[in-house]
Design an enzyme around this catalytic site. Structure first.
Site, short mmCIF file in Angstrom:
data_model
loop_
_atom_site.label_atom_id
_atom_site.label_comp_id
_atom_site.label_asym_id
_atom_site.label_seq_id
_atom_site.Cartn_x
_atom_site.Cartn_y
_atom_site.Cartn_z
N CYS A 88 0.84 -1.19 0.00
CA CYS A 88 0.00 0.00 0.00
C CYS A 88 0.88 1.25 0.00
CB CYS A 88 -0.98 -0.01 1.16
SG CYS A 88 -0.26 -0.53 2.71
N GLY A 89 1.92 1.21 -0.80
CA GLY A 89 2.76 2.39 -0.95
C GLY A 89 3.45 2.76 0.34
#
Lengths: 285, 135
Positions: A88-89
């Site tokens: 998720c980055g």
């Protein structure tokens, strides 16, 4: 030049990955919508509770409760909310780094109460103090979970393990923008200022202090519950953005590889022709 | 009379349950049932597990809650309940089972029993049962 077969294999592998990122993006989008709804649904209660609390604080002259007692701060607990999963980055690392940075700035001893696997692992790898951990919150945090967490945290505050508790989580702004924040959780320091001068004399049943006594723990619960919900929404938002850019990147890579594949094919054809022509010319002589 | 309504809103941490304009409201306050009519004085009350009764034009509406707070101001009553269920949402059999379980626990008093918790469970179950059966 890389062989045609190698390029073809790479294109196929990237296409597969792209399918996965695309699917994850869509799943996150759906989960994000649900998480956002949960945030909105929780708002009336917490707004109202805060309003009543402010009014009560105004009405009572002195706050003398277990949860509001200020002590000399010797040890601070950080409740850190992260995700259980990755992909998720910068979501997990941003909030974790903020917590660590804020903890380093403190002049007293600190320890973390890790909510979510990623934050716990980070602190564990660095062998930093972890007081408690809560793993597997799931995709839809509910109020019971918030309450359990608060029970543990309040106990740590009341028994003197910590003299102050802070809450670090990712605030949800929009689907593409989330900011990690540090906020104060315990002891409760309500601001006793309301704008509307409707401070009509309230009746309290049974009494102001008793109502406050039951209201304060719930106030903490709603703060934590809200943080859990926002963190979850942020997580899905961050994952959606990350997966979206992964899908776009895959597209670009496939384009590039297709181009070099075509070039390689063309080169092979040209070479073959020139070999045939060369062979025929040799025969003619 | 028609305009003399109290705007009732029931909210729980997880959702907003119901909004109604009613002419009378009875809630389980921490020291006994408490009625609210039009022009009630500003009030904040703690609530215990029990049944809320709201009387509208014709029908009476009943809900079970498991504790919380109520604020009344300017004919607006906001009930902040820990949980709140309308009668259709209550699973009577489940409530009965919960009651039996709580009863058993309170009678046998096994070691390490959280007495207040068991009692609370009992009262919650009773509130649900009451809401359904005294419809």
């Amino acid at each position: 030049m890389a062989g045609m077969r190698d390029i073809k294999r790479r294109i196929r592998s990237i296409t597969n990955t792209q399918q996965i990122t695309k699917a994850m993006k869509m799943v996150s989008a759906a989960k994000l919508r649900k998480a956002q709804q949960a945030v909105t649904a929780a708002r009336p209660y917490s707004d109202k509770l805060e309003e009543v609390l402010t009014r009560l604080v105004e009405a009572s002259n002195e706050l003398d409760f277990d949860l509001t007692q200020k002590r000399p701060v010797k040890r601070i607990g950080y409740v850190l909310i992260t995700a259980d999963g990755g992909l998720c980055g910068g979501y997990n690392i941003n909030v974790t780094k903020l917590a660590q940075q804020s903890m380093q700035e403190e002049e007293v001893e600190t320890a973390v109460i890790a909510v979510g696997r990623k934050g716990r692992d980070y602190f564990r790898r660095r062998e930093l103090a972890i007081q408690e951990e809560f793993i597997n919150i799931g995709d839809n945090p509910n109020y019971i979970q918030a309450r359990e967490l608060v029970n543990v945290v309040t106990k740590l505050f009341l028994d003197g393990t910590f003299d102050e508790i802070k809450l670090v989580y990712t605030k949800f702004l929009t689907a593409i923008s989330q900011t990690p924040t540090v906020s104060h959780l315990l002891p409760i320091a309500p601001e006793g200022e309301t704008e509307d001068e409707a401070d009509s004399d309230y009746l309290f049943e049974p009494s102001g202090d008793e109502v406050l006594n039951t209201l304060l723990p719930r106030y903490v619960e709603t703060l934590v519950y809200r943080a859990l919900l926002e963190a979850k929404a942020s997580e899905h938002g961050a994952r959606m953005t990350a997966m979206d850019s992964a899908t776009t990147n895959a597209d670009e890579m496939i384009d590039k590889l297709t181009l070099s594949f075509n070039r390689a094919r063309q080169a092979a054809i040209t070479r073959e022709i020139s070999e045939i022509v060369g062979g025929a010319a040799a025969l003619d002589k | 009379m028609a305009d003399k309504k109290i705007a009732v809103e029931v909210v729980t941490p997880e959702r907003s349950v119901l909004k109604r304009a009613v002419s009378s409201l009875v809630v389980p306050a921490s020291e006994g049932y408490l009625g609210v009519l039009y022009n009630h004085a500003p009030l904040v009350a703690g609530l215990q597990p029990g049944v809320i009764r709201m009387k509208g034009e014709d029908a009476e509406e009943i809900m079970a809650i498991s504790g919380g707070f109520m604020e009344v101001i300017e004919n607006k009553a906001t009930i902040m309940a820990d949980t709140a269920e309308t009668t259709d949402e209550i699973d009577l059999q489940r409530a009965e089972r919960a009651k039996e379980r709580a009863k058993e626990r309170l009678e046998q008093k096994p070691e390490g029993l959280d007495l207040s918790r068991a009692e609370f469970a009992m009262r919650r179950a009773l509130a649900r049962i009451e809401a359904v059966t005294k419809d």
